[in-house]
Scaffold this motif. Structure first.
Motif, PDB file in Angstrom:
ATOM      1  N   ALA A 136      56.689  54.351   4.245  1.00 16.82           N
ATOM      2  CA  ALA A 136      56.042  53.047   4.039  1.00 16.82           C
ATOM      3  C   ALA A 136      55.386  52.588   5.326  1.00 16.82           C
ATOM      4  N   HIS A 137      54.289  51.879   5.188  1.00 17.11           N
ATOM      5  CA  HIS A 137      53.615  51.241   6.322  1.00 17.11           C
ATOM      6  C   HIS A 137      53.795  49.752   6.139  1.00 17.11           C
ATOM      7  N   PHE A 138      54.222  49.067   7.166  1.00 16.49           N
ATOM      8  CA  PHE A 138      54.644  47.679   7.030  1.00 16.49           C
ATOM      9  C   PHE A 138      53.530  46.649   7.222  1.00 16.49           C
ATOM     10  N   THR A 139      52.270  47.015   7.115  1.00 18.11           N
ATOM     11  CA  THR A 139      51.192  46.045   7.301  1.00 18.11           C
ATOM     12  C   THR A 139      51.330  44.860   6.352  1.00 18.11           C
ATOM     13  N   LEU A 140      51.507  45.128   5.086  1.00 16.16           N
ATOM     14  CA  LEU A 140      51.621  44.065   4.094  1.00 16.16           C
ATOM     15  C   LEU A 140      52.877  43.219   4.320  1.00 16.16           C
ATOM     16  N   CYS A 141      53.969  43.868   4.630  1.00 17.20           N
ATOM     17  CA  CYS A 141      55.266  43.194   4.753  1.00 17.20           C
ATOM     18  C   CYS A 141      55.533  42.633   6.147  1.00 17.20           C
ATOM     19  N   GLN A 142      54.769  43.054   7.113  1.00 21.07           N
ATOM     20  CA  GLN A 142      55.011  42.785   8.526  1.00 21.07           C
ATOM     21  C   GLN A 142      56.172  43.657   9.009  1.00 21.07           C
ATOM     22  N   LYS A 143      56.372  43.709  10.273  1.00 18.43           N
ATOM     23  CA  LYS A 143      57.392  44.587  10.838  1.00 18.43           C
ATOM     24  C   LYS A 143      58.784  44.045  10.551  1.00 18.43           C
ATOM     25  N   PRO A 144      59.750  44.921  10.314  1.00 20.91           N
ATOM     26  CA  PRO A 144      61.117  44.465  10.023  1.00 20.91           C
ATOM     27  C   PRO A 144      61.691  43.579  11.126  1.00 20.91           C
ATOM     28  N   TRP A 145      61.355  43.859  12.365  1.00 21.56           N
ATOM     29  CA  TRP A 145      61.904  43.084  13.474  1.00 21.56           C
ATOM     30  C   TRP A 145      61.288  41.692  13.577  1.00 21.56           C
ATOM     31  N   SER A 146      60.481  41.324  12.617  1.00 23.35           N
ATOM     32  CA  SER A 146      60.021  39.935  12.514  1.00 23.35           C
ATOM     33  C   SER A 146      61.049  39.086  11.773  1.00 23.35           C
ATOM     34  N   CYS A 147      62.054  39.733  11.200  1.00 25.94           N
ATOM     35  CA  CYS A 147      63.155  39.049  10.505  1.00 25.94           C
ATOM     36  C   CYS A 147      62.655  38.064   9.450  1.00 25.94           C
ATOM     37  N   LEU A 148      61.622  38.456   8.714  1.00 23.12           N
ATOM     38  CA  LEU A 148      61.085  37.591   7.664  1.00 23.12           C
ATOM     39  C   LEU A 148      61.900  37.770   6.394  1.00 23.12           C
ATOM     40  N   PRO A 149      62.360  36.669   5.795  1.00 21.34           N
ATOM     41  CA  PRO A 149      63.240  36.786   4.633  1.00 21.34           C
ATOM     42  C   PRO A 149      62.540  37.235   3.346  1.00 21.34           C
ATOM     43  N   HIS A 150      61.226  37.056   3.237  1.00 22.62           N
ATOM     44  CA  HIS A 150      60.499  37.423   2.009  1.00 22.62           C
ATOM     45  C   HIS A 150      61.266  36.937   0.777  1.00 22.62           C
ATOM     46  N   SER A 151      61.565  35.666   0.750  1.00 16.18           N
ATOM     47  CA  SER A 151      62.443  35.115  -0.279  1.00 16.18           C
ATOM     48  C   SER A 151      61.728  34.571  -1.512  1.00 16.18           C
ATOM     49  N   GLN A 152      60.410  34.563  -1.505  1.00 15.71           N
ATOM     50  CA  GLN A 152      59.705  34.087  -2.691  1.00 15.71           C
ATOM     51  C   GLN A 152      59.836  35.111  -3.816  1.00 15.71           C
ATOM     52  N   ASP A 153      59.910  34.624  -5.037  1.00 14.82           N
ATOM     53  CA  ASP A 153      60.049  35.518  -6.189  1.00 14.82           C
ATOM     54  C   ASP A 153      58.672  36.004  -6.627  1.00 14.82           C
ATOM     55  N   MET A 154      58.085  36.837  -5.782  1.00 16.47           N
ATOM     56  CA  MET A 154      56.789  37.450  -6.060  1.00 16.47           C
ATOM     57  C   MET A 154      56.959  38.960  -5.900  1.00 16.47           C
ATOM     58  N   LEU A 155      56.206  39.730  -6.656  1.00 20.19           N
ATOM     59  CA  LEU A 155      56.313  41.183  -6.621  1.00 20.19           C
ATOM     60  C   LEU A 155      56.250  41.710  -5.191  1.00 20.19           C
ATOM     61  N   GLN A 156      55.278  41.259  -4.430  1.00 16.14           N
ATOM     62  CA  GLN A 156      55.100  41.704  -3.051  1.00 16.14           C
ATOM     63  C   GLN A 156      56.322  41.365  -2.201  1.00 16.14           C
ATOM     64  N   HIS A 157      56.841  40.159  -2.329  1.00 17.44           N
ATOM     65  CA  HIS A 157      58.000  39.754  -1.525  1.00 17.44           C
ATOM     66  C   HIS A 157      59.252  40.529  -1.913  1.00 17.44           C
ATOM     67  N   ARG A 158      59.417  40.804  -3.183  1.00 17.41           N
ATOM     68  CA  ARG A 158      60.587  41.587  -3.610  1.00 17.41           C
ATOM     69  C   ARG A 158      60.541  42.983  -3.013  1.00 17.41           C
ATOM     70  N   LEU A 159      59.371  43.609  -3.010  1.00 16.53           N
ATOM     71  CA  LEU A 159      59.236  44.938  -2.423  1.00 16.53           C
ATOM     72  C   LEU A 159      59.507  44.887  -0.918  1.00 16.53           C
ATOM     73  N   CYS A 160      58.904  43.939  -0.228  1.00 16.50           N
ATOM     74  CA  CYS A 160      59.095  43.838   1.225  1.00 16.50           C
ATOM     75  C   CYS A 160      60.563  43.611   1.565  1.00 16.50           C
ATOM     76  N   ARG A 161      61.223  42.775   0.806  1.00 17.52           N
ATOM     77  CA  ARG A 161      62.642  42.514   1.050  1.00 17.52           C
ATOM     78  C   ARG A 161      63.449  43.814   0.916  1.00 17.52           C
ATOM     79  N   LYS A 162      63.146  44.597  -0.101  1.00 16.90           N
ATOM     80  CA  LYS A 162      63.862  45.863  -0.298  1.00 16.90           C
ATOM     81  C   LYS A 162      63.556  46.856   0.823  1.00 16.90           C
TER      82      LYS A 162
END
Length: 89
Positions: free
Chosen positions: A20-46
């Motif tokens: 995976a390339h984290f451009t869409l999700c941002q880098k994991p070390w940004s500690c972003l919760p991606h907590s919105q119930d949207m397809l993109q956020h669910r994938l990034c969280r996983k």
């Protein structure tokens, strides 16, 4: 590739993802919760959860951070890059 429909890769089981390339999700070390119930956020969280799981496996333990420890395995103190707890060299 000639198919009439294109599978939405954001809705794939994370176990089927090899890289995976984290451009869409941002880098994991940004500690972003991606907590919105949207397809993109669910994938990034996983994806981020898996990244932190691998880090915990590499270190042989979870960190001591208190920000969503079930998601970030104790390697974040709060959301944002300054909340990330780096690996001790």
């Amino acid at each position: 590739d000639g198919r009439d429909e294109c599978e939405d890769c954001r809705d794939i089981d994370v176990a089927e993802i090899s890289t995976a390339h984290f451009t869409l999700c941002q880098k994991p070390w940004s500690c972003l919760p991606h907590s919105q119930d949207m397809l993109q956020h669910r994938l990034c969280r996983k994806l981020h959860h898996e990244w932190f799981r691998v880090r915990a496996d590499l270190e042989g333990k979870n960190g001591e951070g208190q920000f969503q420890p079930d998601q970030f395995f104790g390697f974040c103190n709060h959301s944002g890059g300054r909340g990330y707890i780096p690996i001790k060299a």
